[in-house]
Structure formats: structure tokens, C-alpha cells
Scaffold this active site. Structure first.
Site, PDB file in Angstrom:
ATOM      1  N   CYS A 101       0.816  -1.218   0.000  1.00  0.00           N
ATOM      2  CA  CYS A 101       0.000   0.000   0.000  1.00  0.00           C
ATOM      3  C   CYS A 101       0.851   1.271   0.000  1.00  0.00           C
ATOM      4  O   CYS A 101       0.522   2.265   0.646  1.00  0.00           O
ATOM      5  CB  CYS A 101      -0.953   0.009   1.194  1.00  0.00           C
ATOM      6  SG  CYS A 101      -2.258  -1.220   1.047  1.00  0.00           S
ATOM      7  N   GLY A 102       1.952   1.215  -0.711  1.00  0.00           N
ATOM      8  CA  GLY A 102       2.720   2.427  -0.956  1.00  0.00           C
ATOM      9  C   GLY A 102       2.066   3.240  -2.053  1.00  0.00           C
ATOM     10  O   GLY A 102       0.899   3.020  -2.414  1.00  0.00           O
ATOM     11  N   LYS A 134      -2.276   0.293   7.811  1.00  0.00           N
ATOM     12  CA  LYS A 134      -2.144   1.118   6.614  1.00  0.00           C
ATOM     13  C   LYS A 134      -3.120   0.689   5.536  1.00  0.00           C
ATOM     14  O   LYS A 134      -3.793   1.529   4.915  1.00  0.00           O
ATOM     15  CB  LYS A 134      -0.709   1.058   6.082  1.00  0.00           C
ATOM     16  CG  LYS A 134      -0.465   1.983   4.907  1.00  0.00           C
ATOM     17  CD  LYS A 134       1.002   2.079   4.556  1.00  0.00           C
ATOM     18  CE  LYS A 134       1.232   3.102   3.456  1.00  0.00           C
ATOM     19  NZ  LYS A 134       2.678   3.282   3.135  1.00  0.00           N
ATOM     20  N   HIS A 182      13.196  -4.389 -18.663  1.00  0.00           N
ATOM     21  CA  HIS A 182      12.799  -3.111 -18.080  1.00  0.00           C
ATOM     22  C   HIS A 182      14.027  -2.606 -17.325  1.00  0.00           C
ATOM     23  O   HIS A 182      14.224  -2.873 -16.144  1.00  0.00           O
ATOM     24  CB  HIS A 182      11.613  -3.274 -17.129  1.00  0.00           C
ATOM     25  CG  HIS A 182      11.283  -2.001 -16.386  1.00  0.00           C
ATOM     26  ND1 HIS A 182      10.880  -0.863 -17.018  1.00  0.00           N
ATOM     27  CD2 HIS A 182      11.330  -1.704 -15.065  1.00  0.00           C
ATOM     28  CE1 HIS A 182      10.674   0.094 -16.116  1.00  0.00           C
ATOM     29  NE2 HIS A 182      10.955  -0.402 -14.918  1.00  0.00           N
TER      30      HIS A 182
END
Length: 311
Positions: free
Chosen positions: A11-12, A40, A175
Site C-alpha cells: 500500500c505504498g 495502513k 525493463h
């Protein structure tokens, strides 16, 4: 009717932006937020749930890894950020440890999910996720070069004064620094970009690619973390899995002899569905692009070897 369930792990900034994007764009969806600190995830889900009077027929809630069951898609965003003066190897070691803590329970409780990895280094961590969960290769993917492709289109459109939505440039491979832009196939409004934009010489291409590679770090150096672009890329990947879009999307997955390569994780245009990878598409590459892709494969393979040593 049962709605598709999307479990977002972490949940950043990226995880919460992804959750909010999905919540706004799609009814008939259940979203579960999972975080190592349950307070959080509860707070984020509680806050977003207050939109429900104007966003009917969808839910968002907080769950622990043990409570999270029945997910159709699991999106991994949890992970450590690079430390000051740290190395990619440091992050890899930290993030493999985090995945080893979270993924066994999630995999056991969600045996049929498609797993999308966002955590960096994306390709290596997607590989790690597959090894830890035991999911078949078609159900383990990384967000790959979808964001890189969007960034390169954005920067190119800016400098050439084009409409970015009508500009098609694919980036494949890692990436990371060995990403491969397919300039030979780039088009604008269906026409070859190199034919209609003679100003796009090799020097300008190199500058645009450098901008693309540096974009995330430039945001970091400004005291922020890249979250909106990658969350939107992940949103598009989820939408493709759920059948809201049928266009190929540039995601990272295990290479199964594409271009004669194997034993590595690279991005290619890919058709997705609720079972994961439907098919991989191999664009026709120039000799230079083919050589660059082979080099990219070697670089990622070294990262996968490092993962094997940590597991």
C-alpha cells in the site's frame, strides 16, 4: 454474480494509486488491499470506500495475506526501495526476502490467480515470484516495458510536435538499461515514422532513449517516487486480463524459445486473458534490434542466476 477480484499487495504510492485507478474506471470489481502493516491497508481502503455512493457495484477493503482468498489477479507492489549508495543486488536480496514472506500464503489461498509483478527489478522479481509460488509460467508476468513504451512515445511526440496517442513505438527486452526500442517499426498515423520525420536521426533517438531510461530516477532525484505512470500501466494490464481490451501489451514473461532465446524473462507484445498469457507476439526486428535483444537477454539471465542463489 461474482465480480473479478484484484488483490493488490503493498500500500505504498504505487499500490494505492493502482487501487484508486481501478476503482474509478471499473464497476463489477472487488479490490483487496494487503499490506504488512494492516493498519495502513485498512486506512487506505477505508478512505477509498467513501467514494462508494458515486461508484456503485464495486468494493474495496483491507485483508491480511491469510484472509486474501479467491483472487483472480494478484499484483505485487511490495518491496524495498534502493538505498542511498546501494546497488541493484541489495534491492534484489531485500525484495526476494519480502516475497518469500508474503507469497507462499497468497499462492496457497489463491491457486488460480494470474500474478503481475511491479516490484523492481521487475523481470528478476517476476521470475522469483514464479519460483516461490510454483504458478505455471503463463500466469506469472511483470509489468515489463509497457511503461517504457509509453514514456518513449511521450518524449518523442514532445520533441517532434506529434500527437502521442497516434504515435506507435514499441520497447521490448529488459525493463532497465538494456531495453530495446523498435524504431524500425515506429509509425505515426499508420505511416513509417522515419519517413515522415527525417529529423529523427540516430543522435536524437539516443537522446530520447536516454530520457526514457532516466525517467524514474529523475523523479526520484526530485524527491518523489514514480507511481502514476506505472500504476496506469498496471491498470491497463489488469484490464487486458479481464477482457476490457484485446490489444497486445508489452509485458515481461518467461521466454520460451522466442527469437531462439530461452531461460530468461523479457518483454514482448503479448495477448492476455483470465488464464494469463494467451500468446506472445514476435515483431520483425532489424539486425541491430535483434543483436540488442540478445544482449538484453544475457543481462537479465545474470539477474535470474542471482535470484536462484538467493532462493
Amino acid at each position: 454474480m461474482t465480480h473479478p477480484k484484484i488483490a493488490i499487495i503493498g500500500c505504498g504510492a504505487i499500490g494505492t494509486t493502482l487501487a484508486y485507478s481501478l476503482l474509478l474506471r471499473h464497476p463489477h470489481l472487488d479490490i483487496a488491499l494487503v499490506n504488512r502493516n494492516p493498519q495502513k491497508s485498512w486506512a487506505k481502503a477505508f478512505d477509498m470506500s467513501h467514494c462508494s455512493p458515486e461508484l456503485p457495484d464495486r468494493t474495496i477493503r483491507s485483508e491480511t495475506p491469510e484472509e486474501c482468498t479467491g483472487a483472480d489477479v494478484i499484483v505485487m507492489t511490495a518491496g524495498a526501495l534502493p538505498r542511498e549508495n546501494g546497488t541493484r543486488a541489495d534491492v534484489l536480496k531485500d525484495n526476494v526476502a519480502i516475497f518469500q514472506t508474503l507469497l507462499p500464503t497468497l499462492a496457497r489461498n489463491n491457486p488460480h490467480a494470474v500474478l503481475i509483478n511491479i516490484t523492481n527489478p521487475v523481470d528478476a522479481m517476476a521470475y522469483a515470484a514464479g519460483k516461490i509460488t510454483g504458478y505455471p509460467s503463463e500466469r506469472v508476468i511483470g509489468t515489463g516495458t509497457e511503461l517504457d513504451s509509453m514514456r518513449l512515445r511521450h518524449f518523442t511526440a514532445q520533441v517532434l510536435d506529434l500527437n502521442a496517442t497516434e504515435l506507435k513505438i514499441q520497447v521490448i527486452g529488459e525493463h532497465g538499461d538494456s531495453m530495446v526500442p523498435l524504431w524500425s517499426l515506429a509509425t505515426y498515423r499508420g505511416q513509417s515514422l522515419r519517413e515522415i520525420c527525417p529529423a529523427l536521426d540516430e543522435e536524437l533517438k539516443a537522446t530520447l532513449l536516454h530520457q526514457t531510461k532516466r525517467a524514474g530516477w529523475d523523479i526520484r532525484l526530485a524527491g518523489e517516487h514514480s507511481c502514476y505512470g506505472i500504476a496506469f500501466s498496471a491498470t491497463r494490464i489488469v484490464e487486458t486480463i479481464l477482457g476490457h481490451s484485446f490489444a497486445p501489451i508489452k509485458i515481461s514473461a518467461e521466454i520460451q524459445d522466442e527469437y531462439g532465446l530461452s531461460g530468461t524473462f523479457l518483454s514482448l507484445p503479448t495477448q492476455l486473458n483470465l488464464r494469463g498469457i494467451e500468446s506472445r507476439i514476435m515483431p520483425s526486428l532489424s539486425s541491430s534490434e535483434r543483436s540488442q535483444l540478445e544482449q538484453s537477454a544475457k543481462i537479465v539471465k545474470k539477474q535470474l542466476d542471482d535470484v536462484d542463489k538467493l532462493l
